[in-house]
Design an enzyme around this catalytic site. Structure first.
Site, mmCIF file in Angstrom:
data_model
loop_
_atom_site.group_PDB
_atom_site.id
_atom_site.type_symbol
_atom_site.label_atom_id
_atom_site.label_comp_id
_atom_site.label_asym_id
_atom_site.label_seq_id
_atom_site.Cartn_x
_atom_site.Cartn_y
_atom_site.Cartn_z
ATOM 1 N N ILE A 39 9.562 5.528 5.456
ATOM 2 C CA ILE A 39 11.016 5.499 5.638
ATOM 3 C C ILE A 39 11.406 4.355 6.562
ATOM 4 C CG2 ILE A 39 12.583 7.491 5.314
ATOM 5 C CD1 ILE A 39 10.310 8.001 8.026
ATOM 6 N N ASP A 89 5.867 15.301 11.118
ATOM 7 C CA ASP A 89 5.939 14.847 9.727
ATOM 8 C C ASP A 89 4.584 15.032 9.041
ATOM 9 O OD1 ASP A 89 7.527 13.924 7.632
ATOM 10 O OD2 ASP A 89 7.001 11.825 7.977
ATOM 11 N N LYS A 122 7.608 -0.930 5.274
ATOM 12 C CA LYS A 122 6.588 -0.936 4.234
ATOM 13 C C LYS A 122 5.228 -1.259 4.821
ATOM 14 C CE LYS A 122 7.285 -5.702 2.707
ATOM 15 N NZ LYS A 122 7.600 -6.589 1.602
ATOM 16 N N VAL A 123 4.208 -0.841 4.083
ATOM 17 C CA VAL A 123 2.832 -1.069 4.509
ATOM 18 C C VAL A 123 2.176 -1.988 3.477
ATOM 19 C CG1 VAL A 123 0.635 0.036 5.078
ATOM 20 C CG2 VAL A 123 2.786 1.261 5.493
ATOM 21 N N LEU A 157 0.829 -1.215 0.000
ATOM 22 C CA LEU A 157 0.000 0.000 0.000
ATOM 23 C C LEU A 157 0.858 1.258 0.000
ATOM 24 C CD1 LEU A 157 -2.687 -1.085 2.626
ATOM 25 C CD2 LEU A 157 -2.894 -1.092 0.133
ATOM 26 N N GLY A 158 2.055 1.133 0.543
ATOM 27 C CA GLY A 158 2.930 2.304 0.575
ATOM 28 C C GLY A 158 4.262 1.970 1.206
HETATM 29 N N1 I85 Z 1 -4.093 2.363 3.017
HETATM 30 N N2 I85 Z 1 3.093 7.973 3.570
HETATM 31 C C1 I85 Z 1 3.216 7.511 2.203
HETATM 32 C C2 I85 Z 1 -2.173 3.102 4.332
HETATM 33 N N3 I85 Z 1 -4.167 2.273 5.312
HETATM 34 N N4 I85 Z 1 0.380 4.477 4.706
HETATM 35 C C3 I85 Z 1 2.627 5.683 4.404
HETATM 36 N N5 I85 Z 1 3.848 5.533 6.572
HETATM 37 C C4 I85 Z 1 2.813 4.993 7.260
HETATM 38 C C5 I85 Z 1 2.757 5.178 2.973
HETATM 39 C C6 I85 Z 1 3.668 6.079 2.152
HETATM 40 C C7 I85 Z 1 2.217 7.160 4.378
HETATM 41 O O1 I85 Z 1 2.867 4.851 8.478
HETATM 42 C C8 I85 Z 1 1.558 4.928 5.149
HETATM 43 C C9 I85 Z 1 1.651 4.613 6.508
HETATM 44 C C10 I85 Z 1 0.490 3.935 6.865
HETATM 45 C C11 I85 Z 1 -0.293 3.889 5.716
HETATM 46 C C12 I85 Z 1 -1.618 3.316 5.590
HETATM 47 C C13 I85 Z 1 -2.375 2.969 6.716
HETATM 48 C C14 I85 Z 1 -3.643 2.444 6.547
HETATM 49 C C15 I85 Z 1 -3.446 2.595 4.214
HETATM 50 C C16 I85 Z 1 3.951 5.509 5.134
HETATM 51 C C17 I85 Z 1 -3.711 2.713 1.742
HETATM 52 C C18 I85 Z 1 -4.664 2.358 0.627
HETATM 53 C C19 I85 Z 1 -5.460 1.230 0.697
HETATM 54 C C20 I85 Z 1 -6.339 0.916 -0.324
HETATM 55 C C21 I85 Z 1 -6.438 1.726 -1.432
HETATM 56 C C22 I85 Z 1 -5.660 2.863 -1.517
HETATM 57 C C23 I85 Z 1 -4.767 3.172 -0.497
HETATM 58 O O2 I85 Z 1 -2.678 3.267 1.495
HETATM 59 C C24 I85 Z 1 -5.770 3.750 -2.710
HETATM 60 F F1 I85 Z 1 -6.856 4.502 -2.585
HETATM 61 F F2 I85 Z 1 -4.750 4.551 -2.820
HETATM 62 F F3 I85 Z 1 -5.887 3.041 -3.783
#
Ligand code: I85
Length: 347
Positions: free
Chosen positions: A28, A140, A31-32, A24-25
């Protein structure tokens, strides 16, 4: 403060969750990926952190910050060996709506308005107030860490990633001593605490600025790395509200931005002052002036990646600068109480 310190589960996460390969992302620190709770079938997000003091602090502060509607909730934490390494596995609610600015860019319900910007700012401010009242600075706050719960119109915006969060308790709080009465406390004992929180307010100011026009208040003239020119403009607070994008934006909004982007952290608004401003407090009554934001973000293309990189870099600079200010302030203070404390700690 939450005095009940929660402990991660040591049972294997795979007893309770199916972990997928869908990334998902990338943060630093780790990974998620997507995962699914076996018992309920509910989709979750899983952040994998290699165990370290830094990772422990991230989890601890995020855990403590959970319980606010505008902060991504932690469901479970596991302390497991994963591929031969000790890991902290953080299960979070899955934010299915993606990032804040992506949603504005994809907006199909007509123009993005000043009132919508105020509603978004109100949500983020609720999260920041919750953190600051709990003595946590996020440090952040940037577009990539603001995610929506779903693609629905009623989706909720939430703040995530506590990888740089910091406890803001001052030496005086830590002393917790009855050895002086507060009448006599010198300001330096109360600490330079303010700076970490004011870092968040600066970020809020930058996010608000971008929400209202679609480009950041400070940027390099020739893309990529944070240039000396950009650094200088940030330090001097040199930004403006160019036309035509800002022509119809309310003076209240511009004033609020000025208060948040005040160069002197001591003069910068606190989260309580921001929330007390009519623009945020009465966000539902802000004029529905159409903005350029949606069109500019849509046309930004690759430039948006540069904006994100620049924000990441300037946040890093700010954290380092403010840490130094604080260390200096502590070293330079020659307060007898602090000295006593230093001797005690050293003993
Ligand atoms: N769901 N900063 C950018 C993501 N649900 N994402 C990042 N640090 C974190 C990723 C890189 C934020 O702690 C991050 C963290 C946690 C998440 C997080 C938490 C809960 C998500 C780094 C998604 C998602 C899920 C389904 C679909 C979509 C996104 O990211 C999308 F709409 F984009 F298609």
């Amino acid at each position: 403060m939450n005095s009940i310190s929660r402990t991660p589960k040591t049972s294997p996460i795979t007893d309770d969750y199916d972990i997928s390969n869908t990334v998902l992302g990338l943060g630093i620190n780790g990974k998620v990926v997507e995962c699914q709770e076996k018992r309920t079938g509910i989709k979750r997000a899983l952040k994998v952190l290699h165990d370290s003091a830094k990772a422990r602090r991230e989890v601890e502060l995020h855990w403590r910050a959970s319980g606010c509607i505008h902060i991504v909730e932690i469901i479970d934490v596991y302390d497991n060996t994963y591929g031969g390494k000790r890991c902290l596995l953080v299960v979070m609610e899955c934010m299915d709506g993606g990032e804040l600015f992506q949603r504005i860019q994809d907006n199909r319900e007509g123009a993005f308005t000043e009132r919508q910007a105020a509603e978004i700012m109100h949500s983020i401010c609720v999260a920041v107030r919750h953190l600051h009242d709990s003595n946590i600075a996020h440090r952040d706050i940037k577009p990539e860490n603001l995610l929506y719960t779903s693609m629905q119109p009623n989706a909720i915006l939430k703040l995530t990633d506590f990888g740089f969060a910091k406890e803001t308790l001052t030496p005086a709080d830590t002393l917790q001593t009855p050895c002086y009465t507060p009448y006599y406390v010198a300001p330096e004992v109360l600490g330079p605490e303010k700076y970490d929180k004011s870092c968040d307010i600066w970020s809020l100011g930058v996010v608000m600025y971008i929400l209202l026009c679609g480009f950041p208040p400070f940027y390099s003239n020739h893309g990529l790395a944070i240039s000396p020119g950009m650094k200088k403009r940030i330090r001097l607070g040199q930004y403006d509200f160019p036309e035509p994008e800002w022509s119809n934006v309310s003076p209240e909004a511009k004033n609020l931005i000025r208060g948040m982007l005040s160069v002197d952290p001591a003069k910068r608004l606190t989260i309580h002052q921001v929330m007390a401003s009519p623009w945020v407090r009465q966000h539902a009554h802000v004029p529905q002036t159409p903005l350029y934001t949606h069109a500019l973000l849509r046309d930004a293309g690759d430039a948006w990646a540069d904006v994100q990189d620049e924000m990441t870099r300037s946040l890093a600079t700010m954290r380092v600068d403010y840490d130094q200010v604080q260390i200096k302030a502590l070293e330079q203070s020659n307060n007898s109480l602090l000295n006593k404390r230093r001797n005690k700690v050293g003993a």
